[in-house]
Design a protein around this motif. Sequence first.
Motif: not given
Length: 65
Positions: A15-22, A28-31, A50-54
């Motif tokens: 969740r943290q990665a998806v929200i921060a990026i998208h 990706y470098a900033e995160l 993203l696959r799990a969200l879909r």
Amino acid sequence: MVLLEALSALSRDHRQAVIAIHVVGLSYAELSDALGVSVSTLRSRTFHGLRALRQHITSGEESDD
């Protein structure tokens, strides 16, 4: 509401990665710098998140039919 429900079903890391990026728009470098996690790990977390969200969203659509 469907998206919020789907996001809540993800692990904290995904969740943290998806929200921060998208949503927030971090690179990706900033995160990677912020979390101390490699870019490749973040790409993997984002991909799987993203696959799990879909899957969650499309399974909800099928049950509405």
